[in-house]
Design a protein around this motif. Structure first.
Motif, PDB file in Angstrom:
ATOM      1  N   MET B 528       0.819  -1.216   0.000  1.00 15.80           N
ATOM      2  CA  MET B 528       0.000   0.000   0.000  1.00 15.80           C
ATOM      3  C   MET B 528       0.852   1.264   0.000  1.00 15.80           C
ATOM      4  N   TYR B 529       1.964   1.253   0.760  1.00 12.10           N
ATOM      5  CA  TYR B 529       2.700   2.504   0.916  1.00 12.10           C
ATOM      6  C   TYR B 529       4.121   2.438   0.373  1.00 12.10           C
ATOM      7  N   GLY B 530       4.632   1.255   0.184  1.00 12.07           N
ATOM      8  CA  GLY B 530       6.008   1.140  -0.271  1.00 12.07           C
ATOM      9  C   GLY B 530       6.123   1.247  -1.781  1.00 12.07           C
ATOM     10  N   ARG B 531       5.258   0.496  -2.468  1.00 12.79           N
ATOM     11  CA  ARG B 531       5.446   0.381  -3.913  1.00 12.79           C
ATOM     12  C   ARG B 531       5.068   1.676  -4.597  1.00 12.79           C
ATOM     13  N   LYS B 532       3.846   2.132  -4.397  1.00 11.97           N
ATOM     14  CA  LYS B 532       3.420   3.285  -5.180  1.00 11.97           C
ATOM     15  C   LYS B 532       3.550   4.564  -4.338  1.00 11.97           C
TER      16      LYS B 532
END
Lengths: 99, 631, 551, 530
Positions: B528-532
């Protein structure tokens, strides 16, 4: 004749006098009604004195007359002075002080 | 030796008095005095600890009776202290972490012209907290209990010029007061039941009274614990309490004060052991809060509020453990201690971040800070690993023990509680990873502050980083240190008692399961917060997210029901007081006046009407006289 | 026929009773000294009016009056010391006058009150001097029409009505006899003797003469009316008992009379005579006391009469009238207690409540005090009803305490003046406390005494009467009395508020600086009020020793 | 008879009042110092009384007895028990602070009339009230007590009506009417109460034949004096009504907010901290002492009324817009606690109630006087007119907060001890009542903290920006009070040692013993020792 009747008469006179005081306006008349009441008392005194056969009542009647005379002196003096200032002897006009 | 106990409290108290009454002339040195006296307290604590280790388990309990505080017929409250292993654990935690945070504050509050008073309040807090854990009877504990409440009130509202801060402080105090009702009623119950409320006699003679009484006492104590430890339903104040300076959040609202509830329950172990129903309620409260705090923590963008949610949740773990009875007490305290280390560390880290980011608290406006403040990054990271229970770090041991104990409770209860604790562990992993990612990873999302200038993140001064490092070390090794050879268990066991629960599934399985949920939580967070990239403005989010942002509407409920309702009540009472209660009186007076006015009219000034009244009067008089004779 | 025989028997009876069989009356002059001194002084006063030149009359009269009253008081003290109040108490003057404790105590009270009251009569510094001559608060020439030339001439000549002093002396003489009267005739005569001068005194105000005359007329007519009732009552009682002597009537009422002749037997059987007669006599006395519903003259007369007279009347008349009432109820009609007590209960209750309630909305100081005096009459009646030695004691004490408070209060009223004379309207009193704190403070003391606040004589008196009433089982009466005194407190407080807490009006009245005379009056008033409030024991004992009637 | 210490203690302030009143108009300051001097002398005497009093001795000590009004069976009888001693101490202690705090409250605005001497009057009246309060604490003769119980209304009345708060909202005229309304309300309320008591006092005489507290109690204990149940109840109600008005107990309380709101802060302190205590004191000494059975009979109703006072007073306090009225309603709540403690009929409750009288006096004095200083600076009593004071006047705000914390009875400050004792004492006999009363502690926190937040915190209001902090005189007034609050909070022993024996006597008057604990730990330990 039963002396009790004199008492009835006295009571009657007394009541008449009393009612007179209540219904008449003129100070003098008012005052005369009071005198009438006093006289009713005198009548009662005399009648009782006769019933009991002792003289106290009759003596009292004389006292009452004297007192009544004294009252007349004082009363007339006051009423007259009032009359002279207001030119009216009606007690109903003397109503400055109320409530 | 025991004569030193009073000094533990006296030293910081002295500091508070000196600093608060000293006036401006102490502004220069105030913070040093404060720190020094906190350190003195810690030193004494260590000395006593060393002495205590020298004794056998039996006579490790020291008592010091100063004087009789409240002597009334049949009611004796002593100003007396009791120092046993449990108290000692707290003494070290409080004075130790306390001292560190004093040091930290020297740097953090440098630019605040009221720093002296801040340290005064801090000292006051340390003194009160030590009194709380050293008291040998419930009334004296109540004294400390309210004392920390006061300190917390003063510190949350330290920046009083901010209405939000003042309100938060008031709220915290009031909610705690609701809890205090519980504590005072519990004390009254003890008095009526045992004729005393000193720990020793009460706990020694719980066997003599009915379970019902014990349950009542237990539930009342739980109410108190809920207030102080921000457990559902009295949790609402903790989030707002973050209005206070960050060191305060670290010391009071993470490491020490909020854990007082746990202390109270563990201290009253004997009572709860005698009241299974109360224990059940305790575990339920713990479980609910555990999830509640975790969920709230997931949705908050304010870094401190996120951590606050986490605190709530972790204390939920402790309460749950305490509710499990002898199988849980020790681990509750153990988790409390380790939590004290890593959560304090995390808060100090957050403070250091805010320090670098012009007091920006919205994590969505951080990002990529690891390069700019390496020490903070490192310490915060270790704290992060510790809290999510990364194998080998403190959180791993303490939390794992609690999960096992939960399963060991046995029966469906056991499964439910165990499941909840597991789930909690997963969510913990999720929201802490989220915090980590938002703050230190990804691209910069810094926004200009009110002054319109972009922040220039920089590492904090030594005075701030040093405590963070020490706490980080604690969060790494404490758990292992306690666990090797079950040191902590042996240490506390004489006080709290212990029985080994045997979970339906093996300890290995539990640990494995923990690992699994842990990984899942991290994975979700990463996706949820790392990739995008993360939007600076929070998206509307799902229903649950929105609910969680608003503390699951629990606050709004309070507002509508209690605040609004209360306002209506007071308003109507004020009206009642003015128009009814007072109205009756004034009405009476008025009616007398009216009557008088009417009677006056009779006096109409006409002599003849006076004569009438006389005549009538006479007639009545005669009639009455005759009547009297007739009857 | 019957009339003839009766007339004949009457005649023979008279014939069989020769004149010398009538015993010569014996009069104990020494024991009647107080009254005789006052009467003598009054007669002298008349002569003074006749012969002493106008310039010096005032001084001679004042001296004469004060001397007479003082020596009369000395005589009272002498008699009391001589044991006539207790052991040697007996009936003097052929059964006409009682010399006993209550009589002497009340006579003493009346005399003292009169002395201080006379001081206010003699006050000549308050009104601005007319044509260089100091004037008191009495009309220059009562006979002259208000506003007429004759009046102006009289004022210009600096005439003053010095007749007030002998008039007052006559009135006082009557009052001295009234509570001591031991037969109904004496009672009636005494009543008239002190009423008639008062009617005149009411008419003598220097200012607002119309109101003054009106007050006189009302007082006179109603007074005469009531005395007629009294007289008729006397007649009926005489008829019932065949005698007007208290002792005899009492015996007849109790049925313990020695020899019953047939006439007496027949009248004795007729209780209507007794009851109605008693009720009528009550009426006459309650009128003088100012009890509801016979109170209506009080406000008007108090307001219209010259203030010094008002104070004198309010104090002395009440004392005398209550004295007579006590003697009548305790000596003549104790046998009738169960008949008149309930009635008096009702009267007392109505009086207390009505007086207090109506006073609440009064706007004139003198009327206010009038209604307060009505309420106080109610309180005293509560003590009268007790029908016990404590009851008498409490009433005696209350009368003593009350009369000094009243005279003092009215004396203060005379001081507050503006262009039109005394400023009696309450609104004019606003802020008096700011302008002249002392006067206001003194008046406040009197008001608090009226209200019955502890440490003033008012409280002691109220406590005494209520205690007596309660001991006689009249608890309800006490509660009602307490409530009505709470109501009463309200308007006394209102005056205090007005004097101290409201801003002074720009055209407010001034407080005249009185001569030592009025100052003494007020000082005595305050002193007695506080003394009886703080250390009442001595006076209570005095009243206690004086609380037994001779019969 | 040895040295009449009690008489002197009461007489000194009276003499002081006379002398102060006699000071010429120009020498205003001299009058102030004279008054202060006499109040301090009284304090010294009160301390002497406390020293001469032996807690383990007779019930009533330092007694004096002289004949006074034999015809009413009244004697001039004085004597103090522990409760009296501490309350005399409280009175004597507070008056100097009241005088110092009101130093400038009665300075005439313009000296138009040289005869009018408000300052002298103000301080003389305060001393007069002190004298009367002290003697009513000393009186062991019902009549003597009643005399001063009533008489003290008059000076109070003049203090309220004559020396209003200059920091009123509206016009001078409006303020004057408000003031006299408050004064009249105060007087009539208490007068009605007192007169109803008068009826009961007379009734008592009819029954007992004298007024001596000790004799009557002894007679009742010996059974030589028997009252019918109804008589006793009626008399009790008569007494209690007066005391309940004075205390004040809901629903007879509405005079207090007016009186405290309109009068100056020191006078407000005088009312609630000193004069009203006579009411609660009298409940302990006379209601319970003279009419034990009736007291027990009436207890349920009284407890309910006390509960209502506690909760109702606190809630209405929350809704107030005027600082002083808020404090007044807070006091009503606290008097609820005191009465609760008295009629719980347990030794904890009654000791607690007695301590509560003292502590409430101190805490209200601290809070009210600081509030007075605050109001005098801004010239407004409305809470809404303040804000952010803490920033400009930290010391003032700090003392105000401490006063507030004392009002919400924070542990460590004196009121906590008494409040908790009252609660425990009540709970021991009436658990439900105790629990309901306990909610009062939340409400107390509510009104106190709301008041503090609205006035002291938040952004600084323009009007208060230039507000000076406490001056030396004001600090000297507040500091000792705070010191006492803390001292008695951590070491209440000094008071309890004096009070406990007296409470035991009262308990024996009402023939009540404390409920025994379910498990007697002490006994168990005793067995363990054997």
């Amino acid at each position: 004749m039963n002396p009790v009747n004199y008492l009835y008469l006295a009571a009657l006179l007394f009541t008449i006098g009393g009612v007179g005081v209540l219904i008449r306006k003129n100070a003098i008349v008012l005052f005369m009604c009071v005198e009438l009441m006093l006289n009713a008392c005198n009548l009662a005194f005399v009648a009782f004195s006769r019933m009991h056969g002792n003289l106290d009542g009759q003596i009292i009647a004389f006292f009452t007359m004297v007192v009544a005379a004294a009252e007349v002196v004082v009363g007339l003096a006051i009423i007259v002075s009032l009359f002279r200032t207001r030119h009216s002897a009606s007690v109903d006009d003397a109503s400055l002080m109320k409530l | 030796m025991e004569n030193l106990i009073a000094l533990l409290v006296a030293a910081p108290l002295l500091g508070a008095v000196v600093l608060l009454c000293g006036g401006r002339r102490l502004d220069k040195v105030g913070h040093w005095i404060g720190t020094l006296l906190a350190a003195v307290s810690f030193g004494i604590g260590v000395a006593l600890f060393a002495d205590m280790l020298g004794r056998t388990a039996e006579d490790r309990t020291l008592t010091q009776n100063l004087y009789t505080w409240i002597p009334v017929e049949g009611f004796q409250a002593d100003m007396a202290f009791q120092l046993d292993q449990l108290s000692m654990t707290f003494v070290l935690l409080i004075s130790g972490v306390g001292t560190l945070i004093h040091v930290y504050s020297i740097g953090y509050m440098e630019h605040d012209e009221r720093r002296r008073r801040f340290f005064g309040y801090l000292n006051l807090f340390v003194a009160a907290m030590l009194l709380l854990v050293l008291a040998d009877n419930y009334l004296l504990l109540y004294f400390g209990w309210e004392g920390v409440g006061l300190a917390s009130y003063l510190l949350i509202g330290f920046w009083q010029h901010k209405p939000s801060a003042a309100t938060a402080a008031k709220k915290a105090f009031l909610v705690n007061r609701v809890g205090d009702i519980g504590l005072s009623i519990a004390i009254m119950l003890m008095f009526t039941t045992f004729g005393t409320f000193a720990f020793e006699p009460v706990l020694a003679s719980v066997g003599e009274t009915s379970e019902g009484t014990l349950t009542a006492i237990g539930l009342m104590l739980l109410l108190a614990a809920c207030g102080k430890s921000a457990q559902v339903p009295l949790q609402s104040w903790l989030g707002d309490a973050m209005e206070g300076p960050t060191p305060v959040s670290a010391l009071i609202h993470a490491a020490t004060m909020v854990t007082a509830g746990v202390y109270l329950i563990v201290r009253s172990a004997a009572i709860f052991n005698g009241a299974p129903d109360a224990q059940l309620v305790v575990t339920v409260v713990g479980a609910v809060t555990l999830l509640f705090g975790a969920i709230v923590g997931c949705a908050k963008d304010d870094i401190k509020k996120a951590l606050a949610g986490s605190t709530m949740s972790q204390i939920g773990y402790m309460i749950l453990a305490a509710g499990l009875g002898p199988i849980g007490y020790v681990f509750a305290i153990m988790h409390l201690v380790t939590h004290g280390f890593f959560k304090a560390g995390l808060f100090l880290g957050a403070g250091s971040v805010m320090h670098g980011m012009n007091d920006e608290v919205d994590m969505r406006k951080y990002g990529g800070l690891r390069k700019y403040m390496p020490v903070t990054y490192a310490t915060f990271g270790l704290g992060y690993l510790a809290i999510i229970g990364f194998p080998g770090l403190s959180g791993f041991f303490s939390k794992d023990m609690i999960i096992e104990a939960a399963f060991a409770k046995g029966g469906t209860e056991g499964w439910i509680l165990g499941g909840v604790t597991l789930l909690g562990a997963g969510i913990t992993a999720f929201y802490m990873t989220r915090v980590m990612l938002l703050t230190f990873f990804g691209e910069k999302r810094w926004q200009p502050d009110a002054g319109g200038e972009l922040p220039h993140p920089h590492e904090s001064p030594k005075s701030m980083t040093l405590p963070m490092v020490i706490l980080a070390l604690g969060s790494v090794f404490a758990g292992a240190f306690f666990e090797i050879g079950e040191r902590f268990l042996k240490w506390l066991e004489p006080v709290t008692g212990y029985e080994h629960g045997n979970p339906p599934v093996s300890a290995m399985t539990v640990t494995a399961a923990t690992m699994v949920v842990l990984v899942i939580g991290i994975a979700i967070a990463w996706t949820m917060y790392g990739r995008k990239p993360v939007p600076v403005v929070a998206p509307r989010g799902s229903l649950l997210t929105r609910a969680a942002r608003k503390d699951l509407y629990q606050d709004d409920f309070n507002h509508v029901v209690l605040v609004r309702g209360g306002e209506h009540l007071t308003r109507s009472l004020v009206y009642l007081d003015h128009s009814v209660v007072d109205g009756v009186v004034n009405g009476t007076a008025a009616s007398v006046g009216g009557l008088s006015g009417r009677l006056r009219k009779l006096q109409n000034g006409y002599a003849r009407s006076y004569a009438v009244s006389m005549f009538g009067g006479t007639v009545v008089l005669i009639a009455a006289t005759l009547l009297m004779r007739a009857v | 026929m019957s009339t003839l025989t009766s007339a004949h028997s009457l005649w023979t009876l008279a014939a069989e009773a020769p004149a010398d069989r009538i015993p010569a009356p014996t009069i104990e002059y020494a024991q009647l000294a107080p009254t005789l001194i006052v009467v003598g002084a009054a007669v002298l006063g008349i002569l003074v009016e006749a012969f002493v030149p106008r310039k010096s009359r005032y001084y001679v009269q004042v001296f004469l009056t004060v001397a007479a009253l003082a020596s009369a008081f000395a005589a009272v003290v002498g008699l009391a010391a001589g044991g006539y109040a207790s052991g040697k108490a007996h009936i003097a003057a052929m059964g006409a006058i009682a010399v006993d404790g209550p009589a002497l105590f009340l006579q003493g009270t009346i005399l003292l009150a009169s002395v201080v009251a006379v001081f206010t009569f003699a006050e000549r510094r308050l009104d601005p001097a007319a044509h260089g001559k100091r004037v008191d608060s009495f009309a220059a020439q009562a006979a002259s029409v208000p506003g007429s030339d004759s009046e102006k001439a009289a004022v210009k000549a600096g005439f003053t009505t010095t007749e007030v002093f002998p008039l007052a002396l006559f009135a006082i003489a009557g009052m001295l006899i009234f509570p001591a009267a031991n037969d109904l005739l004496t009672l009636f005569i005494a009543l008239e003797v002190f009423s008639l001068p008062l009617y005149l005194l009411c008419a003598l105000a220097r200012r607002q003469r119309l109101m003054s005359q009106e007050a006189a007329v009302k007082y006179f007519l109603l007074g005469a009316f009531s005395s007629a009732f009294l007289l008729f009552g006397i007649a009926l009682l005489y008829g019932y008992a065949g005698s007007v002597s208290y002792a005899v009537i009492a015996d007849v009422v109790d049925g313990t009379v020695a020899n019953i002749d047939p006439a007496l037997a027949s009248t004795m059987g007729n209780d209507a005579l007794l009851l109605i007669g008693g009720a009528l006599i009550m009426t006459g006395l309650l009128f003088k006391v100012g009890a509801v519903p016979f109170h209506m003259w009080t406000p008007d007369v108090y307001q219209g009469a010259p203030t010094p007279i008002t104070g004198f009347m309010a104090a002395a008349t009440k004392v005398a009238a209550f004295g007579a009432l006590l003697r009548l109820l305790y000596v003549v009609l104790p046998g009738l207690r169960w008949d008149w007590r309930p009635v008096m209960w009702a009267v007392a209750i109505v009086t207390m409540l009505a007086g207090a309630v109506i006073a609440v909305t009064q706007t004139d100081v003198k009327r206010l005090l009038a209604y307060s005096s009505i309420a106080h009459a109610g309180f005293i009646l509560a003590g009268v009803i007790a029908t016990s030695a404590e009851g008498v004691q409490s009433v005696l004490f209350y009368l003593g305490a009350y009369s000094f408070v009243t005279i003092g209060a009215f004396a203060v009223v005379t001081l507050v003046r503006d262009a039109g004379g005394e400023a009696t309207h309450l609104s004019k009193w606003a802020g008096l406390g700011r302008r002249s704190p002392l006067t206001a403070a003194v008046f406040a003391v009197f008001l608090l005494a009226f209200a019955g606040i502890p440490l003033t004589s008012g409280f002691t008196g109220k406590f005494a009467v209520f205690k007596a009433a309660a001991e006689s089982g009249a608890g309800v009466l006490v509660v009602i009395g307490v409530l009505s005194s709470a109501i009463a407190a309200f308007f006394y407080i209102r005056v205090i508020v007005l004097m101290f807490f409201s801003e002074p009006k720009a055209d407010g009245p001034t407080v005249a600086v009185p001569s030592p005379l009025t100052m003494t009056t007020i000082a005595v008033g305050v002193a007695v009020t506080l003394a009886l409030g703080v250390a009442p024991q001595y006076f209570l004992e005095l009243a206690g020793q004086a609380s037994t009637f001779v019969r | 008879m040895n040295f009449p210490l009690l008489t002197v203690t009461a007489a000194v302030p009276a003499v002081g009042a006379i002398l102060t009143a006699a000071v010429p108009a120009a020498r205003r300051t001299a009058a102030k110092w004279l008054a202060l001097l006499f109040s301090l002398a009284t304090l010294a005497l009160a301390v002497l009384v406390a020293i001469r009093f032996d807690p383990s001795g007779d019930r009533y000590q330092l007694t004096e007895s002289r004949p006074w009004i034999a015809d009413f069976g009244v004697r001039y009888e004085l004597g103090v028990d522990g409760i009296g001693v501490v309350l005399i101490g409280l009175t004597a202690l507070l008056i100097p602070f009241v005088i110092a705090a009101g130093w400038h409250d009665a300075d005439p605005l313009e000296t138009k009339s040289t005869r009018w001497r408000p300052t002298q009057g103000f301080f003389a009246l305060i001393l007069l009230v002190e004298a009367m309060v002290i003697i009513s604490f000393e009186a062991t003769d019902v009549f003597l007590f009643y005399i001063f119980f009533e008489a003290m209304l008059i000076p109070m009345y003049f203090l309220i009506g004559g020396f209003g708060d200059r920091a009123h909202g509206g016009s001078e005229e409006n303020a004057a009417t408000q003031r006299s309304y408050a004064a009249v309300k105060f007087l009539l309320y208490n007068l009605v109460g007192g007169l109803i008591m008068l009826a009961a006092v007379i009734g008592l005489y009819v029954v007992a034949g004298n007024f001596s507290l000790q004799e009557i109690i002894a007679a009742r204990a010996a059974g030589t004096l028997d009252m019918s149940t109804n008589t006793e109840r009626l008399l009790f109600l008569g007494f209690f009504f007066a005391f309940a008005v004075k205390a004040p107990l809901w629903p007879l309380h509405t005079w207090l907010p007016n009186a405290m709101g309109e009068s100056t802060a020191p006078v407000a302190v005088l009312i609630t901290a000193v004069v009203d205590k006579v009411g609660t004191f009298a409940m302990l000494r006379f209601c319970l002492g003279l009419f034990p059975d009736a007291s027990k009979w009436a207890t349920p109703v009284i407890l309910v009324l006390a509960l209502i006072s506690i909760v109702y007073g606190a809630l209405v306090a929350v809704g107030q817009r005027d600082i002083k009225r808020l404090v007044a309603y807070a006091s009503i709540s606290h008097f609820g606690f005191i009465i609760l403690g008295i009629f719980a009929m347990t030794s904890q409750g009654q000791s607690g109630a007695t301590l509560y009288m003292v502590n409430h006096g101190l805490s209200t004095a601290a809070l009210m006087l600081v509030a007075g200083f605050l109001i005098s600076r801004r010239g407004s009593r409305l809470i809404a007119d303040y804000g952010g004071v803490q920033k400009v006047a930290p010391v003032l705000a700090g003392t105000f907060l401490i006063g507030g914390l004392a009002t919400l009875s924070l542990p460590g400050l004196a009121p906590f001890v008494s409040e908790f004792l009252v609660l425990v004492g009540t709970f021991a006999r009436y658990p439900v009542v105790g629990i309901i009363a306990t909610t009062g502690i939340v409400l107390a926190a509510l009104y106190t903290l709301v008041l503090y937040q609205r006035t002291m915190t938040g952004p600084v209001k323009e009007e208060v920006r230039s507000m000076p902090d406490l001056r030396l005189r004001e600090v000297l007034v507040v500091a000792p009070l705070i010191a006492l609050l803390i001292g008695l909070g951590v070491y209440p022993k000094v008071l309890t040692d004096i009070v406990n024996p007296a409470v035991e006597h009262t308990m024996s008057d009402v023939k009540q013993t404390d409920p025994k604990p379910e498990v007697d730990v002490e006994a168990k330990n005793g067995e363990a020792a054997k």
